[in-house]
Scaffold this motif. Structure first.
Motif, mmCIF file in Angstrom:
data_model
loop_
_atom_site.group_PDB
_atom_site.id
_atom_site.type_symbol
_atom_site.label_atom_id
_atom_site.label_comp_id
_atom_site.label_asym_id
_atom_site.label_seq_id
_atom_site.Cartn_x
_atom_site.Cartn_y
_atom_site.Cartn_z
ATOM 1 N N THR B 281 0.878 -1.230 0.022
ATOM 2 C CA THR B 281 -0.030 -0.002 0.084
ATOM 3 C C THR B 281 0.879 1.592 0.220
ATOM 4 N N GLY B 282 2.040 1.011 0.204
ATOM 5 C CA GLY B 282 3.145 2.356 0.199
ATOM 6 C C GLY B 282 2.922 3.382 0.966
ATOM 7 N N GLY B 283 2.038 3.415 1.938
ATOM 8 C CA GLY B 283 1.617 4.896 2.623
ATOM 9 C C GLY B 283 0.280 5.256 2.484
ATOM 10 N N TRP B 284 -0.451 4.614 1.551
ATOM 11 C CA TRP B 284 -1.840 4.901 1.402
ATOM 12 C C TRP B 284 -2.800 4.838 2.458
ATOM 13 N N LEU B 286 -1.869 4.978 5.766
ATOM 14 C CA LEU B 286 -1.851 6.148 6.887
ATOM 15 C C LEU B 286 -2.239 7.565 6.148
ATOM 16 N N GLU B 287 -1.684 7.540 4.948
ATOM 17 C CA GLU B 287 -2.258 8.829 4.505
ATOM 18 C C GLU B 287 -3.644 9.166 4.344
ATOM 19 N N VAL B 304 6.822 2.637 5.958
ATOM 20 C CA VAL B 304 6.365 2.046 4.655
ATOM 21 C C VAL B 304 7.700 1.149 4.327
#
Lengths: 414, 414
Positions: B281-284, B286-287, B304
């Motif tokens: 998910t590469g940070g999506w 938490l973003e 990440v």
């Protein structure tokens, strides 16, 4: 020659979706040099669709339809146009085979009403649907050209780009080539860009220069018309060179490139890997990079250090620094960038710390942002930004400035 | 009674923007119980705008216009309608004073053409613009009501919500109340949901039940009409209860709630903090959580861990585990969730590891995903998912499943 786009679907009139198909087709037709004078949206209702077609026939040479080609009894675009034009609907064997194959492939039983999707207007050119079942079609009757496209954008867009454009080029013998090119700018506002280029924009005719601002970026669309494609390209090159001489520093790419695709590309060229420490951006920077296929070659990952606890425990920012300088500070940005770089074993570390809002933080107003860039074996740089806008605007612009500074660092060499 | 929405602006016909104003107004009118039968978009051209109004007059009782109320000579909506209706344009003193005050406030000189924005159709009700300069207006002539609204959504939306709705309610004596409610589902497909509710949907009349699918979620919009608002609400409650009895497990919220706002809300209620380890998910994830104002009370942050190097060095997944089980595995998801929780000192740790595609990874096809949930002092749970769709679809659905499992964990108590 001018066109009207008729979107068919009650979901548009209920406001469940926006008519992005009309937007896409308008852009495409503009590139082909075809003027669009009207958009119409109408529900899944034969009488009102007929009325819309009657109106369009009085004012357009080309009518594009989207939607209403599916299997259900609500889908009545083909049927309505067949009736209006006095044409029969006939089964397109290739489309029928494609639909049957689709059901075999997905291991589902094909119901009778799906055969309806293979029906096309007799005498029309069939436009293949490579992303769904219902084929599109196009035909000219009494000087008006009708093109029927499916409603789902995932089916409509590739169909138009691959088959629809070619049909229009040949049907309308569009001998004049339209070449367009988008220049993408960051770090300069729309009005500053327009001021810097005022005389070029005022004198424009071929190519035309159209500025557009959005999401903290500005683009210039250059569009040249010429019978000779090479000559159109030369006109674009000339205008681009004149523009870049003045504001080249802010131009990061072309057409569909983004700051993020550009960053990945330049990192790959340089053979550098990157890691990020994200406070106010909350993961958005890494998410945008990792959304690009192939990012794993250069993006190591990083830490979302949303709280001071994580900045301290995970990224080793000393408690006293957080107490005296604060999280929103140059020294904090510096340490975050350096430590995330070292921790992840990357060539470059980037950090984002600041105030997204809506409330101030540590006495700083929303929009106060520090971006740190730590390169292995070099002095760390920290950039201070003062951004405006909503919480979302500030987060997005912060991450984009991160790319912008990274690209500058990558371009600087050394 | 039925309405047509006419959007005025060449930027629509060039495809520079989508007609989101028509979408917004359609939703609003649906809630007021006014049917929308057509949308039209037309450029900044008096003759073609006149043509569009002529057509609309033959088929609508209410015509709403957006755009073309600004100060430049391209803005000609008011002028065109004044001519068609034989009405004069007169200066609205209150609007003029507001425009003058705007220029004083922003410390800019007011140019003569800005006065044009204070002109309104004689005899119209003026709709105040609290977010810009050009006022809106509404009037009824020969049984047709005309409402003119500004183009920028930031001005148009609040104007319509605050003043436009009230005008229509009183002009059309809308005594029947329309109440609507959206139920939001995750973890169940559109067709499975429709099948489970087939008899309810077939028997619907008041409330109506409209399903809509998108981004891996399905919503049901329930709309009830009644003279008595309380009775409309009772009808909605009754239908909602019948629906939830069958598929309540998948219903996570109402109206504008999202899986992410719901997750923040439930974490706050429970007093739990969360940390995440995000691979595919590469940070999506938490973003999305940190995009919500006030997230800092419950979101600690996370890592990440896009590469195996970061999984190993930062999150302590042993090299032998990565070599034997692989990164896309139950044990890896388990350790990532447990270690990110401990590292960030959170109450719950969540991990995402898997294959977003387009290429397979470690022999697993795209869509193979593990989500780990580690709660302080409990056994860690790992969920295996098999998702389909594009790289983006898989990333988005993975993060949404994360919320779904977290919400289940939070609801389970203990």
């Amino acid at each position: 020659m001018n066109a009207e786009i008729i979107a068919v679907g009650s979901e548009l009139l209920l406001g469940q979706i926006a008519n992005t198909n009309a937007q896409f087709l308008s852009q495409q037709l503009a590139e082909l040099g075809i003027n669009v004078y009207f958009h119409t949206a109408v529900g899944d209702n034969a009488a009102r669709l007929e009325q819309a077609v009657n109106v369009a026939q009085t004012r357009a040479d080309l009518i594009l339809f989207t939607g209403g080609l599916g299997p259900t009894k609500d889908d009545l675009t083909k049927e309505t146009i067949a009736r209006l034009l006095g044409r029969r609907l006939v089964t397109d064997e290739e489309a029928l085979r494609a639909i049957e194959a689709y059901f075999v492939r997905t291991n589902r039983p094909m119901t009778e009403n799906n055969k309806k999707q293979a029906l096309v207007l007799e005498g029309s050119a069939v436009l293949k649907n490579e992303h769904g079942m219902a084929p599109g079609m196009a035909l000219s009757v009494n000087g008006i050209t009708y093109m029927l496209l499916p409603g789902p954008p995932k089916e409509m867009r590739p169909m138009f780009t691959k088959y629809g454009r070619a049909f229009l080029r040949s049907a309308f013998s569009l001998s004049e080539r339209i070449e367009s090119r988008v220049l993408r700018f960051f770090g300069i506002g729309e009005s500053a860009l327009e001021t810097a280029l005022a005389d070029l924009i005022d004198a424009q005719s071929n190519p035309t220069i159209a500025p557009l601002a959005g999401d903290g970026e500005v683009t210039l669309r250059l569009t040249a018309k010429h019978r000779d494609g090479a000559e159109a390209k030369r006109l674009l090159d000339e205008t681009e060179a004149a523009i870049l001489m003045r504001v080249g520093r802010y131009c990061y790419g072309y057409n569909d490139e983004t700051l993020f695709t550009k960053t990945i590309e330049r990192l790959k060229e340089r053979g550098w890997t990157v890691a990020a420490a994200e406070s106010l951006t909350g993961g958005w920077f890494l998410e945008q990079l990792t959304a690009i296929a192939g990012a794993s070659a250069v993006v190591q990952g990083g830490v979302v250090c949303y709280t001071n606890g994580v900045k301290e425990q995970v990224l080793g920012v000393p408690q006293p620094l957080l107490e005296t300088d604060g999280a929103v500070s140059e020294p904090c940005a510096r340490l975050l960038a350096e430590n995330v770089r070292a921790m992840c074993g990357a060539d470059v570390g980037i950090s984002f710390t600041g105030v997204a809002g809506p409330d101030p933080l540590e006495g700083h107003p929303p929009g106060t942002v520090y971006v740190g860039i730590a390169v292995r074996g070099r002095d760390t740089a920290v950039h201070r930004l003062t951004l405006s806008g909503t919480r979302d605007d500030i987060r997005v612009r912060t991450a984009k400035y991160g790319c912008f500074f990274l690209l500058e660092t990558l371009a600087a060499g050394g």
